[in-house]
Design a protein around this motif. Structure first.
Motif, PDB file in Angstrom:
ATOM      1  N   SER A  70    -144.429  27.055 -38.110  1.00  0.00           N
ATOM      2  CA  SER A  70    -143.771  28.017 -37.228  1.00  0.00           C
ATOM      3  C   SER A  70    -143.252  27.280 -35.997  1.00  0.00           C
ATOM      4  CB  SER A  70    -144.740  29.123 -36.800  1.00  0.00           C
ATOM      5  OG  SER A  70    -145.820  28.585 -36.053  1.00  0.00           O
ATOM      6  N   THR A  71    -142.387  27.936 -35.240  1.00  0.00           N
ATOM      7  CA  THR A  71    -141.820  27.336 -34.037  1.00  0.00           C
ATOM      8  C   THR A  71    -142.007  28.263 -32.847  1.00  0.00           C
ATOM      9  OG1 THR A  71    -139.615  28.277 -34.371  1.00  0.00           O
ATOM     10  CG2 THR A  71    -140.072  26.145 -35.407  1.00  0.00           C
ATOM     11  N   GLU A  72    -142.026  27.640 -31.685  1.00  0.00           N
ATOM     12  CA  GLU A  72    -142.158  28.405 -30.444  1.00  0.00           C
ATOM     13  C   GLU A  72    -141.402  27.664 -29.353  1.00  0.00           C
ATOM     14  OE1 GLU A  72    -145.737  29.309 -27.295  1.00  0.00           O
ATOM     15  OE2 GLU A  72    -146.105  29.835 -29.396  1.00  0.00           O
ATOM     16  N   GLN A  73    -140.649  28.401 -28.548  1.00  0.00           N
ATOM     17  CA  GLN A  73    -139.946  27.802 -27.424  1.00  0.00           C
ATOM     18  C   GLN A  73    -140.506  28.327 -26.118  1.00  0.00           C
ATOM     19  OE1 GLN A  73    -135.511  28.104 -28.462  1.00  0.00           O
ATOM     20  NE2 GLN A  73    -135.701  26.177 -27.326  1.00  0.00           N
ATOM     21  N   GLY A  74    -140.561  27.435 -25.138  1.00  0.00           N
ATOM     22  CA  GLY A  74    -141.004  27.826 -23.811  1.00  0.00           C
ATOM     23  C   GLY A  74    -140.128  27.162 -22.784  1.00  0.00           C
ATOM     24  N   SER A  75    -140.325  27.524 -21.537  1.00  0.00           N
ATOM     25  CA  SER A  75    -139.569  26.901 -20.464  1.00  0.00           C
ATOM     26  C   SER A  75    -140.488  26.664 -19.279  1.00  0.00           C
ATOM     27  CB  SER A  75    -138.394  27.795 -20.048  1.00  0.00           C
ATOM     28  OG  SER A  75    -138.865  29.024 -19.522  1.00  0.00           O
ATOM     29  N   GLY A  76    -140.040  25.800 -18.385  1.00  0.00           N
ATOM     30  CA  GLY A  76    -140.841  25.512 -17.209  1.00  0.00           C
ATOM     31  C   GLY A  76    -141.478  24.142 -17.272  1.00  0.00           C
ATOM     32  N   ASN A  77    -142.634  24.011 -16.651  1.00  0.00           N
ATOM     33  CA  ASN A  77    -143.356  22.747 -16.625  1.00  0.00           C
ATOM     34  C   ASN A  77    -143.837  22.400 -18.033  1.00  0.00           C
ATOM     35  OD1 ASN A  77    -146.037  21.182 -16.499  1.00  0.00           O
ATOM     36  ND2 ASN A  77    -145.181  20.858 -14.460  1.00  0.00           N
ATOM     37  N   PRO A  78    -143.389  21.258 -18.619  1.00  0.00           N
ATOM     38  CA  PRO A  78    -143.740  20.961 -20.016  1.00  0.00           C
ATOM     39  C   PRO A  78    -145.245  20.859 -20.259  1.00  0.00           C
ATOM     40  CG  PRO A  78    -141.911  19.595 -19.291  1.00  0.00           C
ATOM     41  CD  PRO A  78    -142.425  20.290 -18.076  1.00  0.00           C
ATOM     42  N   GLU A  99    -147.793  22.190 -18.595  1.00  0.00           N
ATOM     43  CA  GLU A  99    -148.441  23.500 -18.500  1.00  0.00           C
ATOM     44  C   GLU A  99    -148.077  24.372 -19.697  1.00  0.00           C
ATOM     45  OE1 GLU A  99    -147.367  25.220 -14.787  1.00  0.00           O
ATOM     46  OE2 GLU A  99    -148.433  23.711 -13.576  1.00  0.00           O
ATOM     47  N   ALA A 100    -146.805  24.323 -20.104  1.00  0.00           N
ATOM     48  CA  ALA A 100    -146.372  25.142 -21.238  1.00  0.00           C
ATOM     49  C   ALA A 100    -147.060  24.704 -22.531  1.00  0.00           C
ATOM     50  CB  ALA A 100    -144.854  25.064 -21.382  1.00  0.00           C
ATOM     51  N   LEU A 101    -147.198  23.392 -22.740  1.00  0.00           N
ATOM     52  CA  LEU A 101    -147.841  22.895 -23.956  1.00  0.00           C
ATOM     53  C   LEU A 101    -149.321  23.274 -23.984  1.00  0.00           C
ATOM     54  CD1 LEU A 101    -146.205  19.363 -24.247  1.00  0.00           C
ATOM     55  CD2 LEU A 101    -145.990  21.229 -25.892  1.00  0.00           C
ATOM     56  N   CYS A 102    -149.999  23.102 -22.857  1.00  0.00           N
ATOM     57  CA  CYS A 102    -151.427  23.457 -22.804  1.00  0.00           C
ATOM     58  C   CYS A 102    -151.615  24.950 -23.057  1.00  0.00           C
ATOM     59  CB  CYS A 102    -152.021  23.069 -21.460  1.00  0.00           C
ATOM     60  SG  CYS A 102    -152.233  21.281 -21.216  1.00  0.00           S
ATOM     61  N   SER A 103    -150.724  25.769 -22.505  1.00  0.00           N
ATOM     62  CA  SER A 103    -150.817  27.213 -22.701  1.00  0.00           C
ATOM     63  C   SER A 103    -150.556  27.584 -24.160  1.00  0.00           C
ATOM     64  CB  SER A 103    -149.805  27.915 -21.791  1.00  0.00           C
ATOM     65  OG  SER A 103    -149.820  29.311 -22.019  1.00  0.00           O
ATOM     66  N   LEU A 138    -144.776  24.170 -34.015  1.00  0.00           N
ATOM     67  CA  LEU A 138    -143.945  23.252 -33.242  1.00  0.00           C
ATOM     68  C   LEU A 138    -143.551  23.934 -31.938  1.00  0.00           C
ATOM     69  CD1 LEU A 138    -141.472  22.048 -36.039  1.00  0.00           C
ATOM     70  CD2 LEU A 138    -143.744  21.165 -35.483  1.00  0.00           C
ATOM     71  N   VAL A 139    -143.844  23.290 -30.833  1.00  0.00           N
ATOM     72  CA  VAL A 139    -143.541  23.866 -29.520  1.00  0.00           C
ATOM     73  C   VAL A 139    -142.515  23.000 -28.814  1.00  0.00           C
ATOM     74  CG1 VAL A 139    -144.451  24.523 -27.273  1.00  0.00           C
ATOM     75  CG2 VAL A 139    -145.821  24.916 -29.331  1.00  0.00           C
ATOM     76  N   HIS A 140    -141.404  23.610 -28.453  1.00  0.00           N
ATOM     77  CA  HIS A 140    -140.363  22.909 -27.710  1.00  0.00           C
ATOM     78  C   HIS A 140    -140.217  23.568 -26.343  1.00  0.00           C
ATOM     79  CE1 HIS A 140    -136.091  22.197 -26.468  1.00  0.00           C
ATOM     80  NE2 HIS A 140    -136.474  20.964 -26.753  1.00  0.00           N
ATOM     81  N   VAL A 141    -140.342  22.768 -25.299  1.00  0.00           N
ATOM     82  CA  VAL A 141    -140.249  23.278 -23.931  1.00  0.00           C
ATOM     83  C   VAL A 141    -138.949  22.779 -23.310  1.00  0.00           C
ATOM     84  CG1 VAL A 141    -141.337  23.404 -21.671  1.00  0.00           C
ATOM     85  CG2 VAL A 141    -142.763  23.211 -23.731  1.00  0.00           C
ATOM     86  N   TRP A 142    -138.112  23.713 -22.882  1.00  0.00           N
ATOM     87  CA  TRP A 142    -136.873  23.312 -22.228  1.00  0.00           C
ATOM     88  C   TRP A 142    -136.935  23.743 -20.768  1.00  0.00           C
ATOM     89  CZ3 TRP A 142    -133.064  26.773 -20.287  1.00  0.00           C
ATOM     90  CH2 TRP A 142    -133.312  28.132 -20.558  1.00  0.00           C
TER      91      TRP A 142
END
Length: 301
Positions: free
Chosen positions: A82-90, A92-96, A35-39
């Motif tokens: 599992s979980t992962e958090q990212g920030s920035g452009n959603p 781009e972050a999801l594709c990465s 699960l990827v959450h981008v804030w």
């Protein structure tokens, strides 16, 4: 081979439906789920506020993937989450985050009054640029929606899966796209319905009006071309029942119609190197906005 399915999660009902679908798919494939959450960082004036600062926002947004993961583990025992958090452009972050994944799954709001999707800016950007298959799942999608009715006429996850539907252009068939659809049918122990919509080239218009039999000749030729493309795949997947449908008219409309009785619709997206940016194509665009089943978009050259 990738051992993960990635899903974008933002706490909305559509992203929760996507996470549930992704968990079911992970179980079918024997893969883990991420699960990827981008804030997105708050503007500087807000970041200075004691109750709205960046650390506070990150703390509260961190609850979204944690709580979702806990629920998925309870409802889908055996699936590693599992979980992962990212920030920035959603986008781009999801594709990465999904670079090494087998699938990237996103949610999309259902249209009011009609079946289909509202694909937001993040979804459009991901679909246009992702180098892996992307699946769009409507808000409210339930496991039973992908299955046939039970003997009493009630949708049930215990009933057999509905067919997988593949949209195919016989002029430019891609092996990766076709194999993805056959594999999906195998994992669901269901049939594969291959839909090929065709229109005669503009310069045939006069021939069609002058000779009614000409349409029949073209129809036979298109049907034969579809059978020829699928012949080696029938041999590779002998246990899959294949239903071939070659029909005159709009490919998008035929696929949208077929989606009403499908567990999954599979369409392609040609990877174009264009100075104006990537595009998903008119047929795929129409299917994404009006299909009533989850849609898998498979990129290919």
């Amino acid at each position: 081979m990738s051992r993960t399915i990635t899903v974008g999660l933002d706490g909305s009902s559509e992203s929760r439906a996507a996470a549930e679908w992704a968990a079911r798919e992970a179980k079918l494939r024997g893969l883990a789920l991420k699960l990827v959450h981008v804030w997105q960082p708050v503007p500087e004036p807000m970041a200075q506020a004691p109750l709205l600062g960046a650390e506070t926002l990150q703390h509260w947004t961190g609850r979204i993937p944690r709580e979702a993961a806990a629920g998925l583990r309870l409802r889908h025992p055996g699936v590693e989450v599992s979980t992962e958090q990212g920030s920035g452009n959603p986008a781009e972050a999801l594709c990465s985050a999904a670079e090494e994944s087998a699938l990237l799954v996103l949610g999309s709001r259902g249209m009011s009054g009609v079946g289909g999707f509202l694909v937001g800016s993040v979804g459009r950007a991901v679909l246009a640029h992702a180098g892996l298959p992307v699946v769009l799942v409507r808000a409210g999608e339930q496991a039973a929606d992908e299955h046939e009715m039970d003997p009493t006429g009630i949708p049930s996850g215990a009933a057999p899966y509905r067919p997988v539907v593949l949209g195919l252009d016989t002029g430019r068939p891609d092996g990766g796209l076709i194999e993805f659809a056959f594999d999906a049918a195998v994992r669901r122990a269901t049939s594969l319905k291959v839909v090929h919509g065709w229109n005669p080239p503009p310069y045939y218009a006069f021939g069609l009006s002058a000779d009614p039999g000409f349409h029949g000749t073209l129809a036979q030729s298109e049907t034969a071309a579809l059978a020829e493309v699928l012949r080696p795949w029938r041999q590779k997947f002998p246990d899959v029942e294949v239903l071939e449908e070659s029909r005159y008219g709009s490919p998008a409309l035929h696929l949208i119609d077929a989606s009403r009785e499908a567990s999954l619709v599979v369409v392609g997206r040609r990877v174009r190197r264009h100075p104006l940016g990537a595009h998903i194509g008119p047929v795929t665009h129409a299917v994404l906005h009006h299909a009533t089943a989850p849609v898998a978009v498979v990129p290919h050259d």
